[in-house]
Design an enzyme around this catalytic site. Structure first.
Site, short mmCIF file in Angstrom:
data_model
loop_
_atom_site.label_atom_id
_atom_site.label_comp_id
_atom_site.label_asym_id
_atom_site.label_seq_id
_atom_site.Cartn_x
_atom_site.Cartn_y
_atom_site.Cartn_z
N GLY A 103 -74.01 26.71 32.66
CA GLY A 103 -73.47 27.11 33.95
C GLY A 103 -72.82 25.97 34.71
O GLY A 103 -72.51 24.92 34.13
N GLU A 108 -63.43 23.24 34.35
CA GLU A 108 -62.27 23.50 33.47
C GLU A 108 -62.60 23.29 31.99
O GLU A 108 -62.02 23.95 31.13
CB GLU A 108 -61.10 22.58 33.86
CG GLU A 108 -59.99 23.25 34.63
CD GLU A 108 -59.53 24.61 34.09
OE1 GLU A 108 -59.14 24.70 32.91
OE2 GLU A 108 -59.55 25.59 34.84
N HIS A 156 -65.41 24.03 30.42
CA HIS A 156 -65.99 25.28 29.92
C HIS A 156 -64.92 26.36 29.82
O HIS A 156 -64.88 27.13 28.86
CB HIS A 156 -67.08 25.81 30.87
CG HIS A 156 -68.24 24.89 31.05
ND1 HIS A 156 -68.49 24.22 32.23
CD2 HIS A 156 -69.24 24.53 30.21
CE1 HIS A 156 -69.58 23.51 32.13
NE2 HIS A 156 -70.07 23.67 30.91
N LYS A 185 -66.82 16.23 24.51
CA LYS A 185 -67.45 15.26 25.41
C LYS A 185 -68.89 14.98 24.98
O LYS A 185 -69.36 13.86 25.02
CB LYS A 185 -67.42 15.76 26.85
CG LYS A 185 -67.59 14.63 27.84
CD LYS A 185 -68.22 15.08 29.11
CE LYS A 185 -69.66 15.29 28.86
NZ LYS A 185 -70.55 15.51 29.93
N GLN A 205 -73.96 15.96 20.32
CA GLN A 205 -74.42 17.35 20.29
C GLN A 205 -73.65 18.15 19.23
O GLN A 205 -74.22 18.95 18.50
CB GLN A 205 -74.24 17.97 21.68
CG GLN A 205 -74.48 19.47 21.73
CD GLN A 205 -74.56 19.99 23.14
OE1 GLN A 205 -75.60 19.88 23.79
NE2 GLN A 205 -73.48 20.58 23.64
N MET A 228 -64.61 15.82 32.53
CA MET A 228 -65.26 16.81 33.38
C MET A 228 -66.69 17.05 32.92
O MET A 228 -66.96 17.11 31.72
CB MET A 228 -64.48 18.12 33.36
CG MET A 228 -63.18 17.97 34.08
SD MET A 228 -62.53 19.56 34.56
CE MET A 228 -60.99 19.02 35.26
N SER A 229 -67.59 17.15 33.88
CA SER A 229 -69.00 17.35 33.58
C SER A 229 -69.65 17.97 34.81
O SER A 229 -69.30 17.62 35.94
CB SER A 229 -69.66 16.00 33.29
OG SER A 229 -71.07 16.11 33.41
O1 PAF Z 1 -73.77 21.53 26.28
C1 PAF Z 1 -74.53 22.30 26.91
O2 PAF Z 1 -74.19 22.81 27.99
C2 PAF Z 1 -75.91 22.60 26.37
O3 PAF Z 1 -76.45 21.49 25.74
C3 PAF Z 1 -75.95 23.83 25.44
C4 PAF Z 1 -75.12 23.62 24.20
C5 PAF Z 1 -75.46 25.05 26.21
C6 PAF Z 1 -77.40 24.09 25.01
O4 PAF Z 1 -78.23 24.31 26.09
#
Ligand code: PAF
Length: 282
Positions: free
Chosen positions: A31, A35, A37, A149, A153, A184-185
């Site tokens: 959530g 931009e 996302h 970014k 992960q 952006m974060s």
């Molecule tokens: O990158 C993220 O926002 C989170 O690490 C994810 C991939 C939704 C997992 O909770």
């Protein structure tokens, strides 16, 4: 747009789409959408019949002293943005739905989870791997979209998708930046005006290091020192957790600069922990 909160209903809905021969794109998020996302949602819309966006602030990926309780939340604003982009389904489970009483199964992607951010956030990637596996099992995605970014992960998730035969294609999309280069974060919201200015040092240090390598420097240590110097010139940045040149597959520090390398940096700045990276073809 359909709003679903219950994992079993989400799974049934996704299964029905697959049975009708439709492809599903999943955009997993926590959530506070920006931009970055939104670019993932647009990409999923352009490549799949159905786009599902999940919003879940996953407690399992936050350490005990981390920012879980103050992590930015804006469900109303997020729902509006997702609706405007015409995503098909919003999956919005709560903690009890994802981690019901008695939950005790966690997933460890060994070795790569311990490097870079993993060394400073013990258990973080175990939480990410666990929740992403659950989201993959619930939404049965043909493709899943993540931003570059969070480079480590993406390496962890690609590995787990392969190792556990999920059959989901992991799509990594470019980092979206502010006008001055700051990635952006959602966590940029923690920065004061002064810290926000200092934060530009991350992109400056990556750009300078990239130029240094492209103009012929082949010693990783020289590039690493240069990055550290640029960050050290910003007194508000402290500490620098890591900054240097890495192998993009293993995430180990690169001894020599050859082929594709990863420049990566993580720092603390006020109440925020900021990360950024750049892939450079040398
Ligand atoms: O990158 C993220 O926002 C989170 O690490 C994810 C991939 C939704 C997992 O909770």
């Amino acid at each position: 747009m359909e709003l679903i909160r219950i994992p079993r209903i989400m799974q049934d809905t996704c299964r029905k789409h697959l049975q009708k021969g439709r492809t599903i794109g999943l955009v997993p998020t926590m959530g506070a959408l920006h931009e970055g996302h939104l670019s993932l949602i647009r990409r999923s819309r352009s490549e799949n019949d159905v786009t599902a966006v999940s919003i879940f602030v996953n407690p399992a990926q936050f350490g005990p002293s981390e920012d879980l309780s103050r992590y930015p939340r804006d469900i109303e604003g997020d729902t509006k943005k997702i609706g405007e982009l015409e995503a098909d389904v919003l999956f919005l489970p709560d903690d009890r739905a994802m981690y019901p009483a008695g939950f005790c199964t966690f997933l460890d992607v060994e070795k790569i989870s311990e490097k870079l951010c993993g060394a400073f956030r013990p258990g973080h990637f175990r939480g990410v791997a666990t929740v992403v596996s659950k989201l993959f099992n619930i939404t049965l995605p043909t493709r899943a979209y993540f931003g570059q970014k969070d480079f480590q992960q993406t390496v962890v998730i690609r590995r787990l998708a392969k190792d556990l035969n999920f059959g989901t294609e992991v799509v990594v999309c470019p980092t979206i930046r502010e006008h001055d280069g700051l990635a952006m974060s959602s966590r940029n919201a923690y920065l004061t005006a002064e810290q926000r200015k200092a934060a530009t040092a991350l992109f400056r240090c990556l750009t300078a290091a990239s130029q240094e390598m492209l103009s012929g420097t082949r010693t990783a240590e020289t590039v690493r020192e240069m990055m550290q110097d640029i960050l050290a010139a910003e007194p508000l940045i402290a500490p620098v957790e890591y900054a240097g040149v890495y192998d993009p597959q293993t995430l180990d520090p690169a001894a020599e600069i050859k082929g594709e390398v990863l420049l990566a940096v993580a720092v603390r700045l006020g109440n925020a922990r900021l990360i950024d990276n750049m892939l450079v073809n040398t």
